[in-house]
Scaffold this motif. Structure first.
Motif, short mmCIF file in Angstrom:
data_model
loop_
_atom_site.label_atom_id
_atom_site.label_comp_id
_atom_site.label_asym_id
_atom_site.label_seq_id
_atom_site.Cartn_x
_atom_site.Cartn_y
_atom_site.Cartn_z
N LYS A 302 -14.35 10.59 0.78
CA LYS A 302 -13.00 10.00 0.40
C LYS A 302 -12.53 9.06 1.68
O LYS A 302 -12.93 9.44 2.86
N LEU A 303 -11.98 8.14 1.39
CA LEU A 303 -11.51 7.08 2.34
C LEU A 303 -9.79 7.28 2.44
O LEU A 303 -9.57 6.44 3.47
N TYR A 304 -9.29 8.14 1.94
CA TYR A 304 -7.73 8.41 2.05
C TYR A 304 -7.55 9.86 1.87
O TYR A 304 -8.04 10.47 0.94
N HIS A 305 -6.46 10.38 2.41
CA HIS A 305 -5.80 11.45 2.29
C HIS A 305 -4.58 11.48 2.78
O HIS A 305 -4.08 10.66 3.44
N PRO A 306 -3.36 11.85 1.96
CA PRO A 306 -1.86 11.56 2.11
C PRO A 306 -1.66 12.23 3.56
O PRO A 306 -2.08 12.96 4.23
N GLU A 307 -0.66 11.23 3.96
CA GLU A 307 -0.41 11.37 5.71
C GLU A 307 0.40 12.90 5.81
O GLU A 307 0.16 13.33 6.70
#
Length: 457
Positions: A302-307
């Motif tokens: 995954k290239l994104y996880h919620p901040e």
């Protein structure tokens, strides 16, 4: 207790605070935690020092400013690209002066005959960021890809189908906001700036809109990226009648786009949703991450996880160990030099060291793990891989083998509310015994204010 006695107790406590190491550290720590950091972090939306209302205001203001800047840049980029293409065509016409149309056609046929093409018409050796599909008369075209793939299937005698190093597929559906233009122009620019390391990368737009020709934003971007669709307008009406389960429809769209990327025979496939803008160091970091053994063994990255979900207190053991390690390292770096200056002939005290560790851990959580992770952007080697959770799929990377397995696992799942494609991927990865990892810090920014599902719900 009399007032005089109370005053003496307070003075003795203050005297103890300033005469002992623990007291000094506690006093200075409280001063930093409750006076210095609140002033320093008042503009950091993911900090605990910012209230929920202030956080929403800051994020909305930041998103609005960023959208204005990126949209203006994207429009300028498209205009510049259009001018370059027109100049290129004009130069080509000038060079053909004195030659007949028949000679041009024969030379073109000979030239193409000596160059290999992949199953989708991409000439081997080209920088694939500029490959597009066109209708006659230069109008961008979107057609049913499965039919085209059957028509363009490579010869069975070929020992190995030609492929690319990295297939980048942007999954899109028509929206009111022009997210897709910002994403594709950013990717095209980064690929162009990347140079030779990105020469065998292929950029494509996967149009999964139920009415593909109505998604004019995707069609307008055809000069920058290959555009293909899952449906044509004739198939759209039949598909819409079966689209009662929008979560299953979203999964099927995702599976189609992933399969298309895998049909290019790449080493890895990147699937980006149309509201995931890549960071400026996207390709150097991704190239480095994909060389790591852990990434090569994972089912997906995954290239994104919620901040807002990146804090240390979330129930993920790896973060707790990271938090403790940060406290220990920070305490040692601060305490050892200071103690050597103040008390050169005394040993470190365990209690004092422990108090300093706790203070640093509190400061790190209150400031926000998101901002500490941002320090890792100094070098691609500082980016880390951590166990992924089930949430969110704006940016995903699949290896060739991992993508094929993910296809099989997803096709066996039926998505529904509460079990969308991100949860299905996570559950099937665990059931298959494969790891799922997330890159930290994020390699893409999620700019979408609303899910594309909202349009269908």
């Amino acid at each position: 207790m009399s007032e005089g006695r109370w005053s003496r107790c307070v003075l003795k406590y203050l005297h103890w605070l300033w005469r002992t190491d623990v007291g000094i550290i506690v006093t200075m720590g409280l001063f930093v935690l409750f006076i210095i950091l609140p002033l320093a972090c008042r503009h950091l939306p993911y900090s605990y020092y910012v209230s929920r209302n202030e956080r929403e205001h800051l994020l909305n203001a930041e998103a609005s400013e960023r959208a204005s800047v990126e949209s203006a840049w994207a429009r300028r980029y498209m205009r510049t690209a259009g001018e370059d293409r027109r100049d290129g065509r004009t130069a080509g016409e000038d060079r053909r002066d004195g030659r007949t149309a028949g000679e041009d056609r024969r030379r073109s046929e000979v030239h193409i005959g000596h160059r290999k093409k992949d199953p989708f018409g991409v000439e081997e050796g080209d920088v694939n960021v500029g490959v597009s599909e066109y209708l006659e008369e230069g109008v961008p075209r979107v057609e049913d890809y499965e039919e085209r793939a059957l028509r363009a299937r490579p010869e069975t005698t070929s020992p190995k189908a030609p492929g690319v190093d990295l297939a980048i597929v942007v999954v899109t559906i028509g929206r009111r906001e022009h997210y897709l233009t910002r994403v594709v122009t950013a990717l095209h620019h980064l690929l162009t700036e990347c140079g030779s390391p990105c020469r065998q990368h292929h950029l494509a737009i996967c149009n999964v809109d139920p009415r593909p020709r109505s998604h004019t934003e995707a069609l307008d971007l055809a000069p920058l990226a290959k555009v293909f669709s899952r449906l044509d307008d004739e198939m759209a009406s039949a598909e819409s009648e079966r689209a009662g389960n929008v979560f299953e429809k979203e999964k099927q769209d995702y599976v189609f786009c992933l399969r298309w990327g895998l049909n290019l025979h790449p080493r890895n496939v990147v699937l980006l949703e149309d509201d995931a803008v890549p960071q400026g160091d996207f390709f150097p970091v991704l190239h480095h991450i994909l060389t790591r053994r852990a990434a090569q063994r994972a089912l997906y990255l995954k290239l994104y996880h919620p901040e807002r979900l990146q804090g240390y207190l979330h129930p993920e053991p790896a973060r707790h160990l990271e938090w403790l390690g940060l406290g220990l390292m920070g305490a040692y770096l601060l305490y050892a030099p200071l103690y050597a200056v103040v008390h050169p002939n005394r040993h470190l005290k365990a209690l004092t060291f422990l108090v300093l560790v706790v203070m640093i851990m509190l400061a790190a959580e209150l400031v926000g793990r998101f901002y500490i992770l941002e320090l890792r952007r100094l070098s691609p080697h500082l980016y880390s891989l951590a166990p992924a959770s089930e949430c969110c799929t704006p940016g995903m990377v699949f290896s060739s083998a991992g993508g094929k397995l993910a296809l099989e696992l997803l096709l066996a799942e039926t998505c529904r509310q509460g079990h969308a494609k991100d949860m299905a991927l996570y559950v099937t990865a665990r059931q298959s015994g494969k790891t799922a990892l997330v890159v930290e810090p994020n390699l893409v920014s999620h700019i979408g204010e609303h899910s594309s599902l909202n349009r269908a719900l």
